[in-house]
Design a protein around this motif. Structure first.
Motif, mmCIF file in Angstrom:
data_model
loop_
_atom_site.group_PDB
_atom_site.id
_atom_site.type_symbol
_atom_site.label_atom_id
_atom_site.label_comp_id
_atom_site.label_asym_id
_atom_site.label_seq_id
_atom_site.Cartn_x
_atom_site.Cartn_y
_atom_site.Cartn_z
ATOM 1 N N TYR A 52 12.591 35.838 -25.160
ATOM 2 C CA TYR A 52 12.996 35.916 -23.746
ATOM 3 C C TYR A 52 12.035 34.556 -23.116
ATOM 4 C CZ TYR A 52 15.174 39.812 -25.320
ATOM 5 O OH TYR A 52 15.953 40.870 -25.909
ATOM 6 N N PHE A 53 11.826 34.198 -21.801
ATOM 7 C CA PHE A 53 11.258 33.278 -21.067
ATOM 8 C C PHE A 53 10.175 34.210 -20.900
ATOM 9 C CE2 PHE A 53 10.105 30.432 -18.261
ATOM 10 C CZ PHE A 53 10.315 28.898 -18.695
ATOM 11 N N ASN A 54 10.175 35.146 -19.913
ATOM 12 C CA ASN A 54 8.830 36.169 -19.888
ATOM 13 C C ASN A 54 8.860 37.052 -19.424
ATOM 14 O OD1 ASN A 54 9.956 37.085 -17.023
ATOM 15 N ND2 ASN A 54 10.134 34.989 -16.905
ATOM 16 N N ALA A 55 7.960 38.003 -19.594
ATOM 17 C CA ALA A 55 7.146 39.482 -19.925
ATOM 18 C C ALA A 55 8.789 40.161 -18.488
ATOM 19 C CB ALA A 55 6.134 39.739 -19.594
ATOM 20 N N GLU A 56 8.952 39.608 -17.314
ATOM 21 C CA GLU A 56 10.087 40.351 -16.247
ATOM 22 C C GLU A 56 11.238 40.384 -17.023
ATOM 23 O OE1 GLU A 56 11.935 40.095 -11.416
ATOM 24 O OE2 GLU A 56 10.341 38.097 -12.703
ATOM 25 N N ILE A 57 12.237 39.097 -17.313
ATOM 26 C CA ILE A 57 13.130 38.867 -18.365
ATOM 27 C C ILE A 57 13.105 39.951 -19.468
ATOM 28 C CG2 ILE A 57 14.875 37.508 -19.587
ATOM 29 C CD1 ILE A 57 13.555 35.483 -17.842
ATOM 30 N N ALA A 58 12.332 40.071 -20.395
ATOM 31 C CA ALA A 58 12.019 41.246 -22.258
ATOM 32 C C ALA A 58 11.981 42.264 -20.607
ATOM 33 C CB ALA A 58 10.903 40.582 -22.011
ATOM 34 N N SER A 59 11.576 42.568 -19.950
ATOM 35 C CA SER A 59 11.409 43.678 -19.865
ATOM 36 C C SER A 59 12.445 44.226 -19.155
ATOM 37 C CB SER A 59 9.924 45.006 -19.085
ATOM 38 O OG SER A 59 10.210 45.372 -17.981
ATOM 39 N N ASN A 60 13.460 43.689 -18.222
ATOM 40 C CA ASN A 60 14.882 43.945 -17.838
ATOM 41 C C ASN A 60 15.706 43.937 -19.104
ATOM 42 O OD1 ASN A 60 13.417 44.046 -15.027
ATOM 43 N ND2 ASN A 60 14.837 41.612 -14.782
ATOM 44 N N ARG A 61 15.438 43.295 -20.055
ATOM 45 C CA ARG A 61 16.680 43.409 -20.850
ATOM 46 C C ARG A 61 16.305 44.560 -21.810
ATOM 47 N NH1 ARG A 61 21.247 42.152 -23.220
ATOM 48 N NH2 ARG A 61 20.835 41.234 -25.450
ATOM 49 N N TYR A 62 14.940 44.622 -22.182
ATOM 50 C CA TYR A 62 15.014 46.732 -22.404
ATOM 51 C C TYR A 62 15.361 47.599 -21.755
ATOM 52 C CZ TYR A 62 12.470 45.066 -26.559
ATOM 53 O OH TYR A 62 11.885 44.656 -28.111
ATOM 54 N N ALA A 63 15.276 47.248 -19.992
ATOM 55 C CA ALA A 63 15.991 48.347 -19.800
ATOM 56 C C ALA A 63 17.388 48.199 -20.118
ATOM 57 C CB ALA A 63 15.632 48.238 -18.319
ATOM 58 N N GLU A 64 18.150 47.128 -19.926
ATOM 59 C CA GLU A 64 19.268 47.430 -19.766
ATOM 60 C C GLU A 64 19.939 47.619 -20.666
ATOM 61 O OE1 GLU A 64 21.880 43.291 -21.407
ATOM 62 O OE2 GLU A 64 21.200 43.188 -19.147
ATOM 63 N N GLN A 65 19.015 47.159 -22.585
ATOM 64 C CA GLN A 65 19.477 48.052 -23.724
ATOM 65 C C GLN A 65 19.293 49.375 -23.778
ATOM 66 O OE1 GLN A 65 21.506 45.371 -25.642
ATOM 67 N NE2 GLN A 65 20.963 44.957 -24.203
ATOM 68 N N ARG A 66 18.123 50.088 -23.255
ATOM 69 C CA ARG A 66 17.961 51.455 -22.981
ATOM 70 C C ARG A 66 19.195 52.272 -22.649
ATOM 71 N NH1 ARG A 66 12.770 49.993 -21.690
ATOM 72 N NH2 ARG A 66 12.826 50.581 -19.704
ATOM 73 N N THR A 67 19.786 51.486 -21.255
ATOM 74 C CA THR A 67 20.764 52.187 -20.585
ATOM 75 C C THR A 67 22.166 52.221 -21.641
ATOM 76 O OG1 THR A 67 21.792 50.321 -19.821
ATOM 77 C CG2 THR A 67 19.567 51.626 -18.672
ATOM 78 N N LYS A 68 21.826 51.335 -22.636
ATOM 79 C CA LYS A 68 23.282 52.031 -23.430
ATOM 80 C C LYS A 68 22.813 51.801 -24.679
ATOM 81 C CE LYS A 68 24.837 46.758 -22.483
ATOM 82 N NZ LYS A 68 24.909 45.412 -22.643
ATOM 83 N N GLY A 69 21.922 52.750 -24.500
ATOM 84 C CA GLY A 69 20.951 53.535 -25.579
ATOM 85 C C GLY A 69 21.000 53.202 -27.009
ATOM 86 N N LEU A 70 20.589 51.700 -26.642
ATOM 87 C CA LEU A 70 20.249 50.719 -27.911
ATOM 88 C C LEU A 70 18.301 51.451 -28.361
ATOM 89 C CD1 LEU A 70 21.672 47.992 -27.585
ATOM 90 C CD2 LEU A 70 22.489 49.692 -29.198
ATOM 91 N N PHE A 71 17.065 51.346 -26.945
ATOM 92 C CA PHE A 71 16.237 52.004 -27.508
ATOM 93 C C PHE A 71 15.919 53.051 -26.735
ATOM 94 C CE2 PHE A 71 16.286 47.800 -27.390
ATOM 95 C CZ PHE A 71 16.362 47.311 -28.566
ATOM 96 N N GLN A 72 15.284 54.228 -27.527
ATOM 97 C CA GLN A 72 14.767 55.283 -27.256
ATOM 98 C C GLN A 72 13.613 55.413 -26.343
ATOM 99 O OE1 GLN A 72 15.907 58.209 -27.092
ATOM 100 N NE2 GLN A 72 17.835 57.138 -28.452
ATOM 101 N N LEU A 73 13.246 55.400 -25.345
ATOM 102 C CA LEU A 73 11.205 55.925 -24.881
ATOM 103 C C LEU A 73 10.537 56.958 -25.120
ATOM 104 C CD1 LEU A 73 12.261 55.892 -21.027
ATOM 105 C CD2 LEU A 73 11.595 54.144 -22.472
#
Length: 73
Positions: A52-73
């Motif tokens: 990922y180019f920067n922290a904001e992009i990485a954070s948004n990508r993780y949030a997107e993947q969490r909504t798809k159920g790929l990551f647990q909090l």
């Protein structure tokens, strides 16, 4: 003429580090497709094997993947 970035690298992203599989000068951001010089690479996902180019992009990508159920909090 080669541009200032040369050729792409192929990396194996690990937790807290990465391993160079094929030498190169940059990788592409998985979201924006921007070139990231290896010396500037700070954000990646070892789970998704993406850079990922920067922290904001990485954070948004993780949030997107969490909504798809790929990551647990």
């Amino acid at each position: 003429m080669l541009d200032r970035f040369g050729r792409p690298a192929k990396l194996k992203y690990e937790s807290g580090s990465y391993r160079v599989l094929e030498a190169g000068e940059y990788v592409l951001c998985a979201v924006t497709n921007q070139r990231i010089a290896l010396a500037s690479l700070r954000y990646w996902s070892h789970e998704l094997q993406e850079a990922y180019f920067n922290a904001e992009i990485a954070s948004n990508r993780y949030a997107e993947q969490r909504t798809k159920g790929l990551f647990q909090l």
